[in-house]
Scaffold this active site. Structure first.
Site, PDB file in Angstrom:
ATOM      1  N   ARG A  71      11.256  49.586  27.373  1.00  0.00           N
ATOM      2  CA  ARG A  71      12.416  49.291  27.995  1.00  0.00           C
ATOM      3  C   ARG A  71      13.648  50.365  27.735  1.00  0.00           C
ATOM      4  O   ARG A  71      13.413  50.601  26.408  1.00  0.00           O
ATOM      5  CB  ARG A  71      12.452  47.686  27.489  1.00  0.00           C
ATOM      6  CG  ARG A  71      11.940  46.705  28.039  1.00  0.00           C
ATOM      7  CD  ARG A  71      12.278  45.643  27.535  1.00  0.00           C
ATOM      8  NE  ARG A  71      11.717  44.625  25.897  1.00  0.00           N
ATOM      9  CZ  ARG A  71      12.866  45.310  25.144  1.00  0.00           C
ATOM     10  NH1 ARG A  71      13.509  45.259  25.218  1.00  0.00           N
ATOM     11  NH2 ARG A  71      11.845  45.193  24.113  1.00  0.00           N
TER      12      ARG A  71
ATOM     13  N   TYR B 148       8.116  50.720  34.375  1.00  0.00           N
ATOM     14  CA  TYR B 148       7.755  50.291  33.318  1.00  0.00           C
ATOM     15  C   TYR B 148       8.482  49.072  32.815  1.00  0.00           C
ATOM     16  O   TYR B 148       9.242  48.682  33.170  1.00  0.00           O
ATOM     17  CB  TYR B 148       8.729  50.649  31.612  1.00  0.00           C
ATOM     18  CG  TYR B 148       8.245  50.142  30.425  1.00  0.00           C
ATOM     19  CD1 TYR B 148       6.884  50.056  30.470  1.00  0.00           C
ATOM     20  CD2 TYR B 148       9.127  49.585  29.945  1.00  0.00           C
ATOM     21  CE1 TYR B 148       6.647  49.707  28.906  1.00  0.00           C
ATOM     22  CE2 TYR B 148       8.577  48.415  28.813  1.00  0.00           C
ATOM     23  CZ  TYR B 148       7.138  48.459  29.191  1.00  0.00           C
ATOM     24  OH  TYR B 148       6.808  47.913  27.941  1.00  0.00           O
TER      25      TYR B 148
ATOM     26  N   LYS C 289      11.178  40.041  31.756  1.00  0.00           N
ATOM     27  CA  LYS C 289      12.724  40.365  31.087  1.00  0.00           C
ATOM     28  C   LYS C 289      14.021  39.573  31.843  1.00  0.00           C
ATOM     29  O   LYS C 289      14.866  39.336  31.311  1.00  0.00           O
ATOM     30  CB  LYS C 289      12.863  40.931  30.261  1.00  0.00           C
ATOM     31  CG  LYS C 289      11.587  41.703  29.187  1.00  0.00           C
ATOM     32  CD  LYS C 289      11.506  40.603  28.061  1.00  0.00           C
ATOM     33  CE  LYS C 289      10.523  39.962  28.249  1.00  0.00           C
ATOM     34  NZ  LYS C 289       9.331  40.607  26.225  1.00  0.00           N
TER      35      LYS C 289
ATOM     36  N   HIS D  80      11.996  34.267  23.997  1.00  0.00           N
ATOM     37  CA  HIS D  80      11.921  34.949  23.633  1.00  0.00           C
ATOM     38  C   HIS D  80      10.803  34.545  22.533  1.00  0.00           C
ATOM     39  O   HIS D  80      10.426  34.658  21.773  1.00  0.00           O
ATOM     40  CB  HIS D  80      12.360  36.225  23.298  1.00  0.00           C
ATOM     41  CG  HIS D  80      11.175  37.613  23.368  1.00  0.00           C
ATOM     42  ND1 HIS D  80      11.778  38.769  22.568  1.00  0.00           N
ATOM     43  CD2 HIS D  80      10.563  37.718  24.763  1.00  0.00           C
ATOM     44  CE1 HIS D  80      10.954  39.831  22.620  1.00  0.00           C
ATOM     45  NE2 HIS D  80       9.773  39.369  23.735  1.00  0.00           N
TER      46      HIS D  80
ATOM     47  N   SER E  40       9.623  41.963  19.817  1.00  0.00           N
ATOM     48  CA  SER E  40       9.213  42.660  20.875  1.00  0.00           C
ATOM     49  C   SER E  40       8.197  43.401  19.638  1.00  0.00           C
ATOM     50  O   SER E  40       8.314  44.020  18.627  1.00  0.00           O
ATOM     51  CB  SER E  40      10.197  43.628  21.587  1.00  0.00           C
ATOM     52  OG  SER E  40      10.938  42.761  22.759  1.00  0.00           O
TER      53      SER E  40
ATOM     54  N   CYS F 258       5.549  42.309  17.369  1.00  0.00           N
ATOM     55  CA  CYS F 258       6.323  41.592  16.402  1.00  0.00           C
ATOM     56  C   CYS F 258       5.113  40.686  16.269  1.00  0.00           C
ATOM     57  O   CYS F 258       4.757  40.226  14.860  1.00  0.00           O
ATOM     58  CB  CYS F 258       7.532  41.048  16.065  1.00  0.00           C
ATOM     59  SG  CYS F 258       8.062  42.970  15.659  1.00  0.00           S
TER      60      CYS F 258
ATOM     61  N   ASP G 254       4.912  34.443  25.588  1.00  0.00           N
ATOM     62  CA  ASP G 254       6.115  36.082  26.111  1.00  0.00           C
ATOM     63  C   ASP G 254       7.663  35.625  26.572  1.00  0.00           C
ATOM     64  O   ASP G 254       8.370  34.898  24.932  1.00  0.00           O
ATOM     65  CB  ASP G 254       6.508  37.078  26.481  1.00  0.00           C
ATOM     66  CG  ASP G 254       7.104  37.950  25.943  1.00  0.00           C
ATOM     67  OD1 ASP G 254       7.009  38.916  25.049  1.00  0.00           O
ATOM     68  OD2 ASP G 254       7.903  39.178  26.608  1.00  0.00           O
TER      69      ASP G 254
ATOM     70  N   ARG H  39       0.012  49.708  27.356  1.00  0.00           N
ATOM     71  CA  ARG H  39      -0.523  47.975  27.478  1.00  0.00           C
ATOM     72  C   ARG H  39      -1.381  47.330  28.492  1.00  0.00           C
ATOM     73  O   ARG H  39      -2.439  48.094  29.067  1.00  0.00           O
ATOM     74  CB  ARG H  39       0.903  47.415  27.862  1.00  0.00           C
ATOM     75  CG  ARG H  39       2.369  47.309  27.013  1.00  0.00           C
ATOM     76  CD  ARG H  39       3.343  46.441  27.430  1.00  0.00           C
ATOM     77  NE  ARG H  39       4.252  46.170  25.815  1.00  0.00           N
ATOM     78  CZ  ARG H  39       4.064  45.774  25.304  1.00  0.00           C
ATOM     79  NH1 ARG H  39       4.751  44.410  25.659  1.00  0.00           N
ATOM     80  NH2 ARG H  39       5.798  45.360  24.256  1.00  0.00           N
TER      81      ARG H  39
HETATM   82  P1  GTP Z   1       6.028  41.771  22.988  1.00  0.00           P
HETATM   83  O1  GTP Z   1       4.699  42.179  24.595  1.00  0.00           O
HETATM   84  O2  GTP Z   1       6.380  43.524  22.719  1.00  0.00           O
HETATM   85  O3  GTP Z   1       6.715  40.671  23.234  1.00  0.00           O
HETATM   86  O4  GTP Z   1       4.524  41.585  21.470  1.00  0.00           O
HETATM   87  P2  GTP Z   1       4.193  40.542  20.875  1.00  0.00           P
HETATM   88  O5  GTP Z   1       5.330  39.826  20.304  1.00  0.00           O
HETATM   89  O6  GTP Z   1       3.798  39.575  22.013  1.00  0.00           O
HETATM   90  O7  GTP Z   1       3.973  41.691  19.606  1.00  0.00           O
HETATM   91  P3  GTP Z   1       1.777  41.818  19.873  1.00  0.00           P
HETATM   92  O8  GTP Z   1       0.548  40.214  19.041  1.00  0.00           O
HETATM   93  O9  GTP Z   1       1.886  42.538  21.275  1.00  0.00           O
HETATM   94  O10 GTP Z   1       1.745  42.194  18.313  1.00  0.00           O
HETATM   95  C1  GTP Z   1       2.744  43.893  18.357  1.00  0.00           C
HETATM   96  C2  GTP Z   1       1.667  44.601  17.027  1.00  0.00           C
HETATM   97  O11 GTP Z   1       1.538  43.858  16.023  1.00  0.00           O
HETATM   98  C3  GTP Z   1       0.087  44.995  16.792  1.00  0.00           C
HETATM   99  O12 GTP Z   1      -0.237  45.978  16.977  1.00  0.00           O
HETATM  100  C4  GTP Z   1      -0.241  43.926  16.866  1.00  0.00           C
HETATM  101  O13 GTP Z   1      -2.501  44.717  16.530  1.00  0.00           O
HETATM  102  C5  GTP Z   1       0.122  44.007  15.337  1.00  0.00           C
HETATM  103  N1  GTP Z   1       0.136  42.235  14.744  1.00  0.00           N
HETATM  104  C6  GTP Z   1       0.089  41.420  15.792  1.00  0.00           C
HETATM  105  N2  GTP Z   1       0.337  40.444  14.482  1.00  0.00           N
HETATM  106  C7  GTP Z   1       0.052  41.324  13.431  1.00  0.00           C
HETATM  107  C8  GTP Z   1      -0.133  40.391  11.994  1.00  0.00           C
HETATM  108  O14 GTP Z   1      -0.561  39.221  11.545  1.00  0.00           O
HETATM  109  N3  GTP Z   1      -0.113  41.293  10.664  1.00  0.00           N
HETATM  110  C9  GTP Z   1      -0.082  42.615  11.423  1.00  0.00           C
HETATM  111  N4  GTP Z   1      -0.206  43.280  10.242  1.00  0.00           N
HETATM  112  N5  GTP Z   1      -0.035  43.092  12.904  1.00  0.00           N
HETATM  113  C10 GTP Z   1       0.121  42.395  13.656  1.00  0.00           C
HETATM  114  C1  SPV Z   2       8.874  42.787  25.251  1.00  0.00           C
HETATM  115  O1  SPV Z   2       9.356  44.257  25.269  1.00  0.00           O
HETATM  116  O2  SPV Z   2       9.566  41.573  24.642  1.00  0.00           O
HETATM  117  C2  SPV Z   2       7.403  43.185  25.839  1.00  0.00           C
HETATM  118  C3  SPV Z   2       7.741  44.048  27.249  1.00  0.00           C
HETATM  119  O3  SPV Z   2       7.084  41.739  26.232  1.00  0.00           O
HETATM  120  S1  SPV Z   2       8.471  44.033  28.746  1.00  0.00           S
HETATM  121  O4  SPV Z   2       7.927  43.698  29.267  1.00  0.00           O
HETATM  122  O5  SPV Z   2       8.908  45.934  28.761  1.00  0.00           O
HETATM  123  O6  SPV Z   2       9.811  43.851  28.102  1.00  0.00           O
HETATM  124 MN    MN Z   3       8.207  40.580  24.989  1.00  0.00          MN
END
Ligand code: GTP
Ligand code: SPV
Ligand code: MN
Length: 586
Positions: free
Chosen positions: A67, A195, A204, A224, A246, A248, A273, A364
């Site tokens: 983004r 993207y 979003k 979110h 994002s 996290c 999400d 992704r």
């Molecule tokens: P968006 O789709 O961008 O909104 O992200 P999200 O909040 O759904 O994040 P996601 O669960 O995909 O995790 C993002 C990154 O953080 C990945 O590389 C995970 O492996 C890492 N991660 C997720 N949960 C944990 C955790 O509990 N501990 C650690 N150390 N890393 C984590």
């Molecule tokens: C984020 O960035 O929080 C996502 C991926 O969930 S996107 O759809 O690109 O915003």
């Molecule tokens: Mn997101």
């Protein structure tokens, strides 16, 4: 007479001049045609059809992998209505500037008309959008991420009750890339990017930026947030929603395989999400997931961290910007398998050790929710699931303890409003820099964030039993920069503590920032963690928090008089509690 939708399509075609118009119906046959076309023109690369049936790799332009918040605008008549945390352009100025980029942009291309529903097809809270795009990848992705095609046309009929979105890849030059939102007329324009969050307009753009505006006007919430159900040993399921910025950990928390399964605790996924939440007639807060699929971060995903996703993505999945092995399987950093000879990186070049990451850090997968073994049987309940806890969290190497509980709705809103997190690869710009990200909505709130805090404050009193509000941090580091908490499936231990707090069973220590678990109140059986590490994870250092509260005060100054008084009060009350304890402990 033509319908509002036909008018929108005609107008868009007149402007963009496509050579062909295709109305998407969402059928299998159409999807097969789209995939065949994309295999033909190189947009899709076929993966091993034995191990990854109907799954494809897409490589985006290397300058278009995340983004672009600096190119994202909220276009309201008054600048103050977009607020100090959004980029702003006046609607007429924005249209004048960006219309030329759409003019003739689809010459020689196919225009796809993509009608979609955000939310379960029969939910009264769902919304219809129509995205016009010249990207077949976007059309195919929207089919996974929303209820696309016929379901949307049936719901829409001849009405004008849809959010129109116009999208073109343009020339993919970041200098001619704009993501524009016109919340007053509920319109989206996006040009120059293919993207995810920039181009899949239901996500979003509609479900957060436009929806947050509608939600404020209509007294509901567009957040979110993931939505999960925590099942206890008696089979009772308690629903929670969590906002993390994002990349996290939302997807991972929502889909976790619980480390306490042997004690009867399981996690069910409702959404990963976005949550749309309403006050139900019984006074509960109910949440629906507007999406139908997961657009998840690949790196770090493996059979230990997220086995449910690993099972889900072996069919009908689009991978974007991952690496590919010689046996044509997707690969990324943090998958279980070691890198193998003959691997091709995300840019399509042979990968060698030392040549940088094989998969783009924000690569992704796009997968239908229905393919996850963890999917809740209530994920499409039209009224949504009742929420008992709201959780805020972020990446904080220091300062924030593993978990704490706020004292009231108002204090909880303050906790969300003062969130901060280290930036990730999900957006362009520097990674690992701490920034304030209230409610994980900094890039997604479609109006003045001070008014958004006010809206949150106003929602509490409308609820009979407002959910308890917690803050978590899975990312606290030790002196060597190592994460102190194991995370992933072990996070269920923290969810269980929250459940125990909700039910009045768990002990806590009062601190100036809120209630932190006593070490004995956490269920740690089967986890090897030293008492020192645990103490470090739960530590609240008043000195550090005094500095934090000052930084928060500075951030709030941006909003001037528009900041709700209750938020200032909470900030001052925290300062007072902190000075009191730091004097006592000295
Ligand atoms: P968006 O789709 O961008 O909104 O992200 P999200 O909040 O759904 O994040 P996601 O669960 O995909 O995790 C993002 C990154 O953080 C990945 O590389 C995970 O492996 C890492 N991660 C997720 N949960 C944990 C955790 O509990 N501990 C650690 N150390 N890393 C984590
Ligand atoms: C984020 O960035 O929080 C996502 C991926 O969930 S996107 O759809 O690109 O915003
Ligand atoms: Mn997101």
């Amino acid at each position: 007479m033509s319908t509002p939708l036909e008018n929108f399509v005609e107008e868009s075609a007149r402007l963009t001049k496509p050579s062909k118009i295709v109305w998407c119906d969402g059928s299998e046959a159409e999807n097969a045609r789209l995939a065949a076309n994309m295999l033909n023109d190189g947009t899709f690369i076929e993966l091993n059809q034995k191990t990854y049936k109907n799954s494809y790799l897409h490589r985006s332009n290397p300058n278009d992998v995340a983004r672009t918040e600096n190119l994202t605008f909220i276009c309201t008549h008054k600048k103050e209505d977009a607020g100090p945390t959004n980029n702003w352009m006046a609607p007429s100025e924005a249209k004048e500037k960006v219309r030329p980029l759409f003019a003739g942009a689809m010459k020689g291309r196919t225009m796809y008309v993509v009608p979609y529903v955000m939310g379960p097809a029969t939910s009264p809270y769902s919304k219809v959008g129509v995205e016009i795009t010249d990207s077949a990848y976007v059309a195919a992705s929207m089919r996974i991420m929303s209820r696309m095609g016929k379901a949307a046309l049936d719901r829409l009929g001849d009405s004008d009750n849809f959010v129109p979105g116009l999208h073109s890849l343009g020339d993919l030059n970041p200098e001619r890339r704009f993501i524009l939102h016109f919340p007053e007329e509920k319109l989206i324009w996006s040009v120059g990017s293919g993207y995810g969050g920039n181009a899949l307009l239901g996500k979003k753009c509609l479900a957060l930026r436009i929806a947050s505006w509608m939600a404020r006007d209509q007294s509901w919430m567009a957040e979110h947030m993931l939505i999960l159900g925590l099942e206890d040993s008696s089979g009772k399921v308690t629903y929670m929603a969590a906002a993390f910025p994002s990349a996290c950990g939302k997807t991972n928390l929502a889909m976790m395989v619980s480390a306490l399964e042997n004690q009867g605790y399981r996690v069910w996924t409702v959404g990963d999400d976005i949550a749309w939440m309403h006050v139900a007639s019984d006074g509960t807060l109910r949440a629906i997931n507007p999406e139908a699929g997961f657009f998840g971060v690949a790196p770090g995903t493996n059979a230990k961290t997220n086995p449910n996703v690993m099972t889900a993505v072996n069919k009908n999945t689009i991978f974007t910007n991952v690496a590919i092995t010689e046996s044509r399987e997707p690969w990324w950093e943090g998958i279980d398998a070691a890198p193998s000879d003959g691997m091709i990186n995300w840019k399509g070049e042979p990968w060698t050790p030392g040549s940088g990451p094989a998969a783009q850090p924000n690569s992704r997968y796009t997968v239908p929710a229905l393919q996850s073994p963890s999917l809740s049987s209530h994920w499409e309940d039209p009224e949504g699931v009742p929420i008992s806890a709201l959780i805020f969290g972020g990446r904080r190497a220091r300062l924030a303890p593993l978990v704490y509980e706020s004292n009231s709705w108002q204090h909880g809103v303050f906790v969300g409003a003062t969130m901060a997190s280290e930036t990730t690869a999900a957006a362009t710009g520097e990674v690992g820099v701490s920034r304030r990200d209230p409610m994980a909505m900094l890039p997604f709130c479609g109006y003045n964030m001070a008014d958004y805090f006010g809206h949150w404050l106003a929602m509490g009193p409308k609820l009979k039993n407002p959910p308890k509000i917690f803050h978590v941090n899975w990312f606290r580091q030790d002196a060597n920069g190592k994460f102190m908490w194991p995370g992933y499936g072990e996070n269920v231990r923290v969810l269980k503590w929250m459940l125990d707090r909700i039910e009045g069973r768990a002990a806590a220590t009062e601190t100036p920032i809120g209630n932190v678990p006593t070490p004995a109140s956490l269920t740690l059986d089967g986890l090897s963690i030293s008492r020192d590490t645990l103490d470090d994870l739960l530590r609240v250092d008043s000195g550090d928090w005094i500095a934090e509260d000052e930084a928060v005060g500075k951030f709030f100054e941006k909003f001037g008089d528009r900041l709700p008084a209750a938020i200032c009060q909470e900030q001052k009350a925290l300062a007072t509690r902190l000075t009191r304890t730091s004097v006592v402990t000295k």
